[in-house]
Design an enzyme around this catalytic site. Structure first.
Site, PDB file in Angstrom:
ATOM      1  N   GLU A   1      -6.705   8.229 -15.833  1.00 44.55           N
ATOM      2  CA  GLU A   1      -5.694   7.200 -16.136  1.00 44.55           C
ATOM      3  C   GLU A   1      -6.197   6.287 -17.230  1.00 44.55           C
ATOM      4  O   GLU A   1      -7.391   6.265 -17.544  1.00 44.55           O
ATOM      5  CB  GLU A   1      -5.406   6.378 -14.871  1.00 44.55           C
ATOM      6  CG  GLU A   1      -4.539   7.115 -13.873  1.00 44.55           C
ATOM      7  CD  GLU A   1      -4.101   6.235 -12.711  1.00 44.55           C
ATOM      8  OE1 GLU A   1      -4.674   5.142 -12.528  1.00 44.55           O
ATOM      9  OE2 GLU A   1      -3.181   6.655 -11.994  1.00 44.55           O
TER      10      GLU A   1
ATOM     11  N   HIS B   1       3.602  -4.550 -15.074  1.00 45.21           N
ATOM     12  CA  HIS B   1       3.784  -3.148 -15.417  1.00 45.21           C
ATOM     13  C   HIS B   1       4.950  -3.071 -16.405  1.00 45.21           C
ATOM     14  O   HIS B   1       6.022  -3.592 -16.121  1.00 45.21           O
ATOM     15  CB  HIS B   1       4.105  -2.342 -14.151  1.00 45.21           C
ATOM     16  CG  HIS B   1       3.932  -0.872 -14.342  1.00 45.21           C
ATOM     17  ND1 HIS B   1       4.768  -0.138 -15.141  1.00 45.21           N
ATOM     18  CD2 HIS B   1       3.016  -0.012 -13.864  1.00 45.21           C
ATOM     19  CE1 HIS B   1       4.360   1.116 -15.134  1.00 45.21           C
ATOM     20  NE2 HIS B   1       3.303   1.222 -14.373  1.00 45.21           N
TER      21      HIS B   1
ATOM     22  N   THR C   1       0.826  -1.212   0.000  1.00 45.07           N
ATOM     23  CA  THR C   1       0.000   0.000   0.000  1.00 45.07           C
ATOM     24  C   THR C   1       0.858   1.259   0.000  1.00 45.07           C
ATOM     25  O   THR C   1       0.612   2.196  -0.752  1.00 45.07           O
ATOM     26  CB  THR C   1      -0.937   0.004   1.222  1.00 45.07           C
ATOM     27  OG1 THR C   1      -1.802  -1.129   1.112  1.00 45.07           O
ATOM     28  CG2 THR C   1      -1.744   1.276   1.308  1.00 45.07           C
TER      29      THR C   1
ATOM     30  N   HIS D   1       3.180  -6.919 -11.064  1.00 47.31           N
ATOM     31  CA  HIS D   1       2.684  -5.738 -10.363  1.00 47.31           C
ATOM     32  C   HIS D   1       1.503  -6.071  -9.463  1.00 47.31           C
ATOM     33  O   HIS D   1       1.407  -5.601  -8.345  1.00 47.31           O
ATOM     34  CB  HIS D   1       2.274  -4.721 -11.429  1.00 47.31           C
ATOM     35  CG  HIS D   1       1.956  -3.360 -10.903  1.00 47.31           C
ATOM     36  ND1 HIS D   1       2.792  -2.685 -10.042  1.00 47.31           N
ATOM     37  CD2 HIS D   1       0.893  -2.532 -11.136  1.00 47.31           C
ATOM     38  CE1 HIS D   1       2.257  -1.506  -9.761  1.00 47.31           C
ATOM     39  NE2 HIS D   1       1.105  -1.404 -10.397  1.00 47.31           N
TER      40      HIS D   1
ATOM     41  N   GLY E   1      -0.046   6.124  -8.297  1.00 46.12           N
ATOM     42  CA  GLY E   1      -1.009   6.880  -9.106  1.00 46.12           C
ATOM     43  C   GLY E   1      -2.183   7.392  -8.320  1.00 46.12           C
ATOM     44  O   GLY E   1      -2.488   8.581  -8.332  1.00 46.12           O
ATOM     45  N   GLY E   2      -2.885   6.498  -7.608  1.00 49.01           N
ATOM     46  CA  GLY E   2      -4.002   6.996  -6.837  1.00 49.01           C
ATOM     47  C   GLY E   2      -5.104   6.003  -6.618  1.00 49.01           C
ATOM     48  O   GLY E   2      -4.925   4.802  -6.795  1.00 49.01           O
TER      49      GLY E   2
ATOM     50  N   ARG F   1      -7.043  -5.924 -13.984  1.00 51.36           N
ATOM     51  CA  ARG F   1      -7.442  -4.874 -13.047  1.00 51.36           C
ATOM     52  C   ARG F   1      -7.416  -3.506 -13.735  1.00 51.36           C
ATOM     53  O   ARG F   1      -6.457  -3.167 -14.417  1.00 51.36           O
ATOM     54  CB  ARG F   1      -6.458  -4.865 -11.889  1.00 51.36           C
ATOM     55  CG  ARG F   1      -6.649  -3.743 -10.912  1.00 51.36           C
ATOM     56  CD  ARG F   1      -5.472  -3.695  -9.959  1.00 51.36           C
ATOM     57  NE  ARG F   1      -4.275  -3.211 -10.609  1.00 51.36           N
ATOM     58  CZ  ARG F   1      -3.565  -2.160 -10.198  1.00 51.36           C
ATOM     59  NH1 ARG F   1      -3.945  -1.493  -9.127  1.00 51.36           N
ATOM     60  NH2 ARG F   1      -2.484  -1.774 -10.826  1.00 51.36           N
TER      61      ARG F   1
ATOM     62  N   SER G   1      -7.391  -0.994  -6.972  1.00 53.48           N
ATOM     63  CA  SER G   1      -7.070  -1.942  -5.896  1.00 53.48           C
ATOM     64  C   SER G   1      -7.051  -1.304  -4.523  1.00 53.48           C
ATOM     65  O   SER G   1      -7.475  -1.926  -3.544  1.00 53.48           O
ATOM     66  CB  SER G   1      -5.762  -2.674  -6.176  1.00 53.48           C
ATOM     67  OG  SER G   1      -4.835  -1.806  -6.732  1.00 53.48           O
TER      68      SER G   1
ATOM     69  N   ARG H   1      -1.051  -0.841 -21.221  1.00 50.78           N
ATOM     70  CA  ARG H   1       0.006  -1.515 -20.479  1.00 50.78           C
ATOM     71  C   ARG H   1       0.291  -2.938 -20.939  1.00 50.78           C
ATOM     72  O   ARG H   1       1.437  -3.327 -21.138  1.00 50.78           O
ATOM     73  CB  ARG H   1      -0.437  -1.657 -19.017  1.00 50.78           C
ATOM     74  CG  ARG H   1       0.048  -0.562 -18.150  1.00 50.78           C
ATOM     75  CD  ARG H   1      -0.352  -0.838 -16.723  1.00 50.78           C
ATOM     76  NE  ARG H   1      -0.245   0.412 -15.978  1.00 50.78           N
ATOM     77  CZ  ARG H   1      -0.523   0.554 -14.696  1.00 50.78           C
ATOM     78  NH1 ARG H   1      -0.972  -0.470 -14.002  1.00 50.78           N
ATOM     79  NH2 ARG H   1      -0.378   1.707 -14.107  1.00 50.78           N
TER      80      ARG H   1
HETATM   81  C1  LIG Z   1       4.723   0.201  -6.732  1.00 54.06           C
HETATM   82  C2  LIG Z   1       3.242  -0.009  -6.657  1.00 54.06           C
HETATM   83  C3  LIG Z   1       2.385   0.975  -7.122  1.00 54.06           C
HETATM   84  C4  LIG Z   1       0.994   0.778  -7.033  1.00 54.06           C
HETATM   85  N1  LIG Z   1       0.152   1.797  -7.419  1.00 54.06           N
HETATM   86  C5  LIG Z   1      -1.183   1.660  -7.200  1.00 54.06           C
HETATM   87  C6  LIG Z   1      -2.071   2.746  -7.435  1.00 54.06           C
HETATM   88  O1  LIG Z   1      -1.656   3.828  -7.806  1.00 54.06           O
HETATM   89  N2  LIG Z   1      -3.398   2.558  -7.188  1.00 54.06           N
HETATM   90  C7  LIG Z   1      -3.908   1.368  -6.741  1.00 54.06           C
HETATM   91  O2  LIG Z   1      -5.125   1.248  -6.534  1.00 54.06           O
HETATM   92  N3  LIG Z   1      -3.083   0.321  -6.515  1.00 54.06           N
HETATM   93  C8  LIG Z   1      -1.740   0.449  -6.712  1.00 54.06           C
HETATM   94  N4  LIG Z   1      -0.915  -0.602  -6.452  1.00 54.06           N
HETATM   95  C9  LIG Z   1      -1.499  -1.831  -5.918  1.00 54.06           C
HETATM   96  C10 LIG Z   1      -1.890  -1.626  -4.467  1.00 54.06           C
HETATM   97  O3  LIG Z   1      -0.889  -0.864  -3.825  1.00 54.06           O
HETATM   98  C11 LIG Z   1      -2.031  -2.943  -3.726  1.00 54.06           C
HETATM   99  O4  LIG Z   1      -2.790  -3.852  -4.474  1.00 54.06           O
HETATM  100  C12 LIG Z   1      -2.751  -2.720  -2.385  1.00 54.06           C
HETATM  101  O5  LIG Z   1      -2.082  -1.711  -1.664  1.00 54.06           O
HETATM  102  C13 LIG Z   1      -2.789  -4.009  -1.586  1.00 54.06           C
HETATM  103  O6  LIG Z   1      -3.254  -3.708  -0.315  1.00 54.06           O
HETATM  104  P1  LIG Z   1      -3.457  -4.889   0.744  1.00 54.06           P
HETATM  105  O7  LIG Z   1      -3.922  -4.250   1.998  1.00 54.06           O
HETATM  106  O8  LIG Z   1      -4.280  -5.945   0.151  1.00 54.06           O
HETATM  107  O9  LIG Z   1      -2.004  -5.517   0.915  1.00 54.06           O
HETATM  108  P2  LIG Z   1      -0.598  -4.860   1.277  1.00 54.06           P
HETATM  109  O10 LIG Z   1      -0.639  -3.393   1.267  1.00 54.06           O
HETATM  110  O11 LIG Z   1       0.401  -5.538   0.442  1.00 54.06           O
HETATM  111  O12 LIG Z   1      -0.388  -5.335   2.772  1.00 54.06           O
HETATM  112  C14 LIG Z   1      -0.158  -6.688   3.083  1.00 54.06           C
HETATM  113  C15 LIG Z   1       0.220  -6.777   4.529  1.00 54.06           C
HETATM  114  O13 LIG Z   1       0.272  -8.133   4.954  1.00 54.06           O
HETATM  115  C16 LIG Z   1       1.447  -8.376   5.702  1.00 54.06           C
HETATM  116  N5  LIG Z   1       1.727  -9.818   5.590  1.00 54.06           N
HETATM  117  C17 LIG Z   1       1.901 -10.552   4.468  1.00 54.06           C
HETATM  118  N6  LIG Z   1       2.116 -11.854   4.776  1.00 54.06           N
HETATM  119  C18 LIG Z   1       2.056 -11.946   6.126  1.00 54.06           C
HETATM  120  C19 LIG Z   1       2.225 -13.014   7.055  1.00 54.06           C
HETATM  121  N7  LIG Z   1       2.498 -14.269   6.670  1.00 54.06           N
HETATM  122  N8  LIG Z   1       2.112 -12.754   8.375  1.00 54.06           N
HETATM  123  C20 LIG Z   1       1.862 -11.493   8.802  1.00 54.06           C
HETATM  124  N9  LIG Z   1       1.710 -10.441   7.974  1.00 54.06           N
HETATM  125  C21 LIG Z   1       1.805 -10.656   6.656  1.00 54.06           C
HETATM  126  C22 LIG Z   1       2.466  -7.442   5.049  1.00 54.06           C
HETATM  127  O14 LIG Z   1       3.558  -7.193   5.896  1.00 54.06           O
HETATM  128  C23 LIG Z   1       1.603  -6.203   4.829  1.00 54.06           C
HETATM  129  O15 LIG Z   1       1.488  -5.452   6.017  1.00 54.06           O
HETATM  130  C24 LIG Z   1       0.466  -0.436  -6.523  1.00 54.06           C
HETATM  131  C25 LIG Z   1       1.333  -1.421  -6.079  1.00 54.06           C
HETATM  132  C26 LIG Z   1       2.713  -1.216  -6.127  1.00 54.06           C
HETATM  133  C27 LIG Z   1       3.601  -2.291  -5.589  1.00 54.06           C
END
Ligand SMILES: Cc1cc2nc3c(=O)[nH]c(=O)nc-3n(C[C@H](O)[C@H](O)[C@H](O)COP(=O)(O)OP(=O)(O)OC[C@H]3O[C@@H](n4cnc5c(N)ncnc54)[C@H](O)[C@@H]3O)c2cc1C
Length: 535
Positions: free
Chosen positions: A125, A240, A53, A339, A58-59, A374, A379, A280
């Site tokens: 976008e 990406h 996260t 990505h 982007g946003g 996606r 996301s 993309r």
């Molecule tokens: C560089 C980049 C740019 C992006 N840009 C965008 C964007 O502009 N807009 C958009 O909508 N999406 C974007 N995305 C995608 C988006 O960021 C992610 O899909 C989203 O943040 C995922 O959120 P989440 O809460 O599901 O997981 P995450 O934010 O990945 O959090 C997962 C959490 O689980 C924890 N965890 C994992 N395994 C374990 C375990 N076994 N035990 C305990 N803890 C664990 C990790 O430490 C972390 O805290 C981007 C992603 C990246 C990498």
């Protein structure tokens, strides 16, 4: 909480909800739970702020209204990107509830960029038919969202377990009752809870080039697969096209906007070969094909001709200079990078999984909102919307999944549901290797095999060889320490992904089969794993 495995935890009694992961999905749920008087704990394997996260740039897409936008338009754009596999009910929930979740985030203190007049700035976008992407700090949206949520969660969660690594689900009497975990000292512990939310994010570490942080090892999906909880859509991984090819992790993204302003892509011989302004996935495919032809590890992005690079793209210019490149003079090495994993733990509209009292939200889940691809910036929104819905459902007393959203087809079919095909169990891997292997070297071997065989371009032969390596690495990754367990998780998710990609003998969304270049109407279905995999 946190007693040695096998012991009665005693203490203050079980949590109502244990959240695994502290990204947007986990912390949105945590903050909502505190408001709902649900006793919540967050267990996360690094510091609270560590997640994909915080790297999001982007946003976040949200149709907040206005002259040219509406939830219906956002729905249509999302369905178009998903290439026939989105669950319409789930997308309606996403676009309908998204704006309210964004308003709540703003009320919590998240500072989105604004026009001089005070209104929220909105960008347009790729794939969006209106300007609806809210951003913060230019391209630092995720960092601001994470900051606001971490601050709130630190004040409200009953229990915060940072540096704890969840190993496996505890299943008792047919329901999830907690998790086994390693504490920060590496000791096995048991954490009991009435409900468990998987919010463990993605699995970009399956590949050698990824934008994802090192924690993205597919742990949640692996736990679900081992417990026989249905998992779907794993074959759909978004790449990406223009990530900086550099050992820096995560890879800095060189956004589409650079190409929009005139940066060009060159092959290993310095020649242009692709329309840089194509979507993309098309750019990624053309790049992967050219890299295979030339045996190149990366290609080049030439931004040397751009005027005002520093003024227009300060964040990108800074991150490139941080790794020792001068963008006004040097061509930048680039390669398509894993990505986003669209698939995951199959859920209903409330985030309930196939195991009673186990929930999933965010990138680890398959709610059906992304289908085969996606839509950019959906996301973060998904994490906020479905993280909150999980808590609302727990508050209402829901215990099991219901035939709604992407779960409908598996439970009763009908309606607008995309049909499902349940996959037969994967063949068993080789017997465990005595003595164990070096997890870092094995991870590298797995990542290379997946990049070559199950990456942007796939075929029956390439998938077969990636599958062989994934099974072999899975067989060699025994051991109880975190690096070995992460490797075992990656290998298991890779095996399941390859199995799905082999079954999907067509090209659809982000899944490209060189031997099946067209979409096949009979494969407009969701591929589901529901048997225990990996022993
Ligand atoms: C560089 C980049 C740019 C992006 N840009 C965008 C964007 O502009 N807009 C958009 O909508 N999406 C974007 N995305 C995608 C988006 O960021 C992610 O899909 C989203 O943040 C995922 O959120 P989440 O809460 O599901 O997981 P995450 O934010 O990945 O959090 C997962 C959490 O689980 C924890 N965890 C994992 N395994 C374990 C375990 N076994 N035990 C305990 N803890 C664990 C990790 O430490 C972390 O805290 C981007 C992603 C990246 C990498």
């Amino acid at each position: 909480v946190g007693e040695p495995a096998g012991a009665d935890p005693g203490g203050p009694g079980p949590l109502d909800l244990l959240i695994l992961g502290s990204g947007v999905a986990g912390l949105s749920a945590a903050v909502r739970a505190a408001r709902a008087q649900v006793r919540v704990g967050v267990l996360t394997k690094a510091e609270l702020s560590q997640s994909a996260t915080r790297w999001a740039q982007g946003g976040v897409a949200a149709a907040l209204g206005g002259d040219e936008d509406s939830a219906d338009l956002h729905l249509a754009d999302t369905l178009r990107a998903g290439a026939g596999l989105c669950d319409q009910e789930a997308v309606r929930v996403l676009v309908g509830e998204g704006p309210a979740r964004v308003e709540e985030l703003i009320a919590l203190g998240a500072q989105f960029d604004r026009h001089p007049g005070g209104g929220l700035a909105r960008a347009r976008e790729g794939g969006h038919s209106a300007a609806r992407v809210l951003h913060a700090g230019g391209a630092a949206t995720g960092a601001e969202i994470e900051r606001a949520l971490v601050e709130a969660a630190r004040q409200t969660a009953a229990v915060l377990l940072e540096g704890w690594f969840a190993l496996d689900l505890v299943v008792e009497a047919g329901r999830c009752a907690g998790v086994e975990a390693l504490d920060p000292a590496g000791r096995p512990r048991l954490v009991r809870a009435d409900n468990v939310l998987l919010a463990t994010g993605g699995a970009g570490q399956m590949y050698s080039v990824t934008t994802n942080p090192p924690e993205a090892t597919g742990d949640g999906v692996a736990m679900a697969l081992r417990a026989g909880v249905p998992v779907a859509d794993l074959e759909f991984v978004q790449f990406h096209p223009t990530a900086l090819h550099h050992p820096a992790m995560p890879r800095p993204l060189l956004s589409e906007a650079l190409r929009g302003h005139g940066a060009v892509i060159r092959d290993a011989a310095g020649r242009r070969f692709v329309d840089e302004l194509s979507p993309r996935d098309q750019v990624s495919r053309a790049m992967a094909a050219r890299m295979a032809e030339q045996g190149a590890e990366h290609l080049w992005l030439d931004a040397t001709g751009l005027e005002d690079l520093d003024a227009r793209f300060p964040t990108i210019a800074r991150s490139v200079r941080e790794v020792g490149l001068e963008p006004t003079r040097d061509w930048l090495p680039i390669a398509p990078a894993a990505h986003y994993v669209a698939g995951g733990v199959l859920t209903d509209l409330d985030g309930a999984s196939g195991l009673p009292r186990l929930w999933a939200a965010g990138e680890v889940a398959c709610t059906g909102v992304h289908g085969a691809n996606r839509l950019a910036s959906n996301s973060l929104l998904e994490g906020m919307v479905f993280g909150a819905r999980v808590v609302e459902a727990i508050e209402r007393g829901q215990r099991c999944w219901r035939p709604t959203g992407a779960a409908r087809a598996l439970l009763e079919g009908g309606g607008e549901a995309v049909p499902v095909r349940v996959l037969a169990p994967a063949p068993a891997g080789p017997p465990p290797c005595p003595g164990g292997a070096d997890p870092a070297a094995e991870r590298d071997r797995l990542q290379r095999a997946m990049t070559a065989g199950a990456g942007v371009l796939r075929s029956a032969d390439s998938l077969a060889s990636a599958g062989r390596v994934a099974r072999s690495v899975g067989g060699r990754s025994r051991g109880e320490r975190r690096p070995e367990r992460e490797l075992a998780n990656l290998a298991l998710v890779c095996q399941a992904l390859v199995r799905s990609a082999e079954e999907r003998a067509e090209t659809r969304g982000s899944h490209t089969r060189l031997d099946w270049p067209q979409a096949r109407p009979e494969l407009r279905l969701r591929l589901v794993h529901r048997t225990t995999m990996g022993g």
